[in-house]
Design an enzyme around this catalytic site. Structure first.
Site, PDB file in Angstrom:
ATOM      1  N   SER A 203       6.502  -0.637   4.332  1.00  0.00           N
ATOM      2  CA  SER A 203       6.169   0.698   3.832  1.00  0.00           C
ATOM      3  C   SER A 203       6.762   1.762   4.774  1.00  0.00           C
ATOM      4  CB  SER A 203       4.655   0.829   3.686  1.00  0.00           C
ATOM      5  OG  SER A 203       4.340   1.969   2.929  1.00  0.00           O
ATOM      6  N   ASP A 444       5.251  -3.466  -6.909  1.00  0.00           N
ATOM      7  CA  ASP A 444       4.829  -2.444  -5.950  1.00  0.00           C
ATOM      8  C   ASP A 444       4.348  -1.214  -6.713  1.00  0.00           C
ATOM      9  OD1 ASP A 444       4.871  -0.253  -4.002  1.00  0.00           O
ATOM     10  OD2 ASP A 444       5.967  -1.628  -2.703  1.00  0.00           O
ATOM     11  N   HIS A 490       2.167  -3.674  -3.124  1.00  0.00           N
ATOM     12  CA  HIS A 490       2.730  -2.897  -2.027  1.00  0.00           C
ATOM     13  C   HIS A 490       2.277  -3.443  -0.674  1.00  0.00           C
ATOM     14  CE1 HIS A 490       4.598   0.295   0.106  1.00  0.00           C
ATOM     15  NE2 HIS A 490       3.468   0.671   0.651  1.00  0.00           N
TER      16      HIS A 490
END
Ligand code: NAG
Ligand code: NAG
Ligand code: NAG
Ligand code: NAG
Ligand code: NAG
Ligand code: NAG
Ligand code: CA
Length: 572
Positions: A203, A444, A490
């Site tokens: 991320s 995601d 995610h």
């Protein structure tokens, strides 16, 4: 060392191991650490020797989806430094040192997530598990728990550029420069031996990894960058796209209704990849062939949820999926277009959770209402369109699709060199022999999977403009490999697709690539999917789900490829 001259030959033969036989407690003292500080490693920076702390932690068990579980002793070494000429500047760095007997000449930097530049004790153990020193920084934002968003304004309306550059890329360059030199000094690695250096993050942490690979090609021998939050201008503002769609359609679905749509999408699209295993391995086929008739009108119900300190109570909800919710879903998957019909950005893949469409329940109005995405709203309120006395924006009044486009253009112009992190020419990185393993969950919900495909394709087309697509892809393979992970959300496994594969040993994979030349053609999966395909190859089950292949499918590739014609400048 001279004393070894007087010991018997048998002992002399193992002189190296005798000299290296320091224990963890021997090296885990303030004075030993102070003597190892890389005082001259960075011009313009002063390390405060008196700030050094060391503490030995025994029998620590580290567990994460990002590395294999391990129990070990480590030394927690911290120190502070400052940039000369900047009043009040203090940056803290923390390094976890393995026992000298398990040290394998490696250093590993770790990154953050959201607005955070580190992930605390969750990420840093990856270094020790890999036989190296692990590192993390506080970016100079205050302490290891302070996020960039709390340090980003010097005063209301005034950007703290030092903090912004630190977050963008500078803090990580310093963390690794110090980390590598410190590691060499602490473990007496001679100058003719290499300290291998690595990075791992997901991320925002994935963006931080790319920030180094793009700017400091020799900093890391290997980088694991997962689901990177790069292309920051588009990425952050795009979090508001779902909200503006809700506002434009004037439809605010309950969380339950959208969850039902997601569940039915997964159910309907699961078999399209050739096997009914609860995993949407081919979200591109889902986008094309989803059977909407199974969705509209389907009934849903969710129990009431009690409130907690960070979420308010929601009542029991039931109903049938409305035409408006279906329309909103189609719009959301189509992605952002401006009022002239030009594409601005793209969306998440079908099967992903609808995070950016989440609403909030108002007990006063007994209705589901707009809940502005924090990642998007904070960015706009603090960095683009400074809003007095507000951390986040509290309304999207008068905000249109064109406003979102304009915020992206503005963000890119103002922060391009700091936060965009999509510089596509990795020639120097390749020349340095460095490697990057880039992975992204196909489901995601926070960073579109296509965002990673787009960057990979920018590298391919910028570096190898004269090669065909497939030849260019093969050329990129030399130093950069992208993997889309079926069913994965995610930076986490997906509770809605529980059998999806998760690659837990990506750091070791990149270590094997760097140190042994074993380039990963696929990643090892888990659960029902043994293999995670390397882009541009796509997963497909054949023989009624008996065989699995990674195939070349131009139509699938094309479905991840977008022309962002709303922008005049290239968006890599
Ligand atoms: C490094 O060398 C010094 C001086 O010889 C020694 O005291 C120290 O224990 C060594 N450290 C390690 C980790 O071997
Ligand atoms: C180490 O921790 C494990 C579990 O965390 C525990 O079972 C074990 O007894 C501990 N060992 C020592 C030597 O403290
Ligand atoms: C490491 O040391 C620092 C400084 O003493 C301390 O703030 C931090 O909590 C320690 N971290 C761990 C995980 O022990
Ligand atoms: C900005 O204003 C808010 C609200 O008045 C205040 O809480 C905050 O401390 C201010 N921030 C800075 C950096 O001055
Ligand atoms: C969606 O599926 C999950 C199981 O994967 C279930 O727990 C949840 O209740 C379902 N949601 C709705 C709205 O039916
Ligand atoms: C929205 O636009 C209208 C008309 O230009 C203006 O009167 C109003 O103040 C605006 N609202 C906000 C919150 O900016
Ligand atoms: Ca499937």
């Amino acid at each position: 060392m001279h004393s070894t001259l007087r010991v018997p030959v048998a002992a002399l033969l193992s002189a190296a191991s005798v000299a290296a036989a320091a224990s963890l407690s021997d090296i885990c003292t303030d004075s030993y650490a102070q003597a190892a500080l890389p005082l001259d490693a960075i011009d313009g920076v002063t390390i405060d020797s008196s700030s050094v702390t060391t503490s030995l932690v025994s029998n620590f068990t580290a567990e994460s989806i990002f590395y294999p579980t391990g129990t070990f002793d480590y030394c927690n070494l911290t120190f502070a430094y400052s940039h000369n000429g900047i009043d009040g500047d203090v940056v803290h760095v923390q390094y976890w040192l393995p026992d000298p007997s398990s040290f394998k000449n490696r250093y590993v930097s770790t990154g953050g997530g959201g607005w955070a530049i580190n992930s605390g004790t969750n990420s840093i153990p990856t270094g020790i598990i890999a036989g190296g020193v692990g590192g993390m920084t506080d970016g100079g934002f205050g302490n290891f728990d302070t996020q960039f968003s709390s340090a980003a304004l010097l005063a209301n309306g005034t950007i703290n550029w030092q903090a912004t550059y630190m977050f963008g890329y500078q803090a990580h360059n310093e963390l690794a420069t110090f980390g590598k030199a410190l590691t060499r000094n602490l473990y007496n690695v001679s100058s003719d031996e290499k300290v291998y250096s690595y990075y791992q993050g997901c991320s925002e942490g994935g963006r931080e990894g790319w920030s180094q690979a793009q700017r400091f090609p020799e900093q890391f021998d290997g980088v694991v960058a997962m689901a990177p939050a790069f292309r920051w201008a588009q990425q952050q503002v795009n979090h508001l796209t779902g909200n503006v769609m809700e506002q434009t359609l004037d439809y605010y679905p309950s969380i339950c209704e959208m969850e039902k749509i997601m569940n039915l999408t997964i159910e309907s699209c699961d078999p399209l990849d050739g096997k009914s295993d609860g995993i949407v391995s081919r979200s591109d086929l889902c986008l094309k062939n989803l059977d909407w008739s199974t969705i509209e009108g389907a009934s849903y119900s969710c129990a009431a949820v009690e409130g907690s300190s960070y979420s308010s109570a929601t009542p029991a909800v039931s109903g049938t999926v409305s035409a408006e919710a279906v329309e909103l879903t189609k719009l959301y998957w189509k992605g952002l277009f401006d009022s002239e019909g030009k594409r601005v950005y793209f969306s998440y893949q079908p099967g992903a959770y609808f995070t950016d469409l989440e609403t909030q329940y108002s007990s006063t109005d007994d209705a589901w209402e707009l809940d502005i995405s924090g990642l998007g709203g904070i960015w706009v309120a603090q960095f683009i369109d400074y809003i007095k006395d507000a951390e986040n924006i509290d309304s999207l009044a008068n905000v249109t699709y064109d406003t979102l486009r304009d915020w992206m253009v503005f963000s890119q112009a103002k922060y391009d060199d700091i936060l965009q992190t999509t510089y596509p020419d990795l020639s120097a990185f390749q020349a340095a022999g460095s490697k990057v393993l880039h992975a992204h969950g196909e489901q995601d919900f926070s960073i579109p999977t296509a965002a990673s495909v787009r960057y990979w394709d920018s590298v391919r087309s910028v570096m190898f403009p004269d090669k065909s697509y497939r030849e260019g892809a093969a050329a990129v393979d030399d130093f950069y490999r992208l993997f889309l992970i079926p069913g994965v959300a995610h930076c986490e496994v997906n509770s809605y697709e529980p059998n999806a594969p998760w690659p837990q040993t990506t750091l070791q994979t990149v270590i094997d690539w760097v140190e042994d030349g074993t380039a990963p053609d696929t990643l090892q999966g888990s659960g029902d999917i043994p293999t995670i395909c390397r882009w541009p190859f796509r997963p497909l089950w054949t023989d009624n789900g008996e065989s699995f292949e990674c195939i070349y499918d131009q139509e699938s590739i094309d479905s991840f490829t977008y022309d962002l014609e709303a922008f005049q400048l290239p968006v890599y």
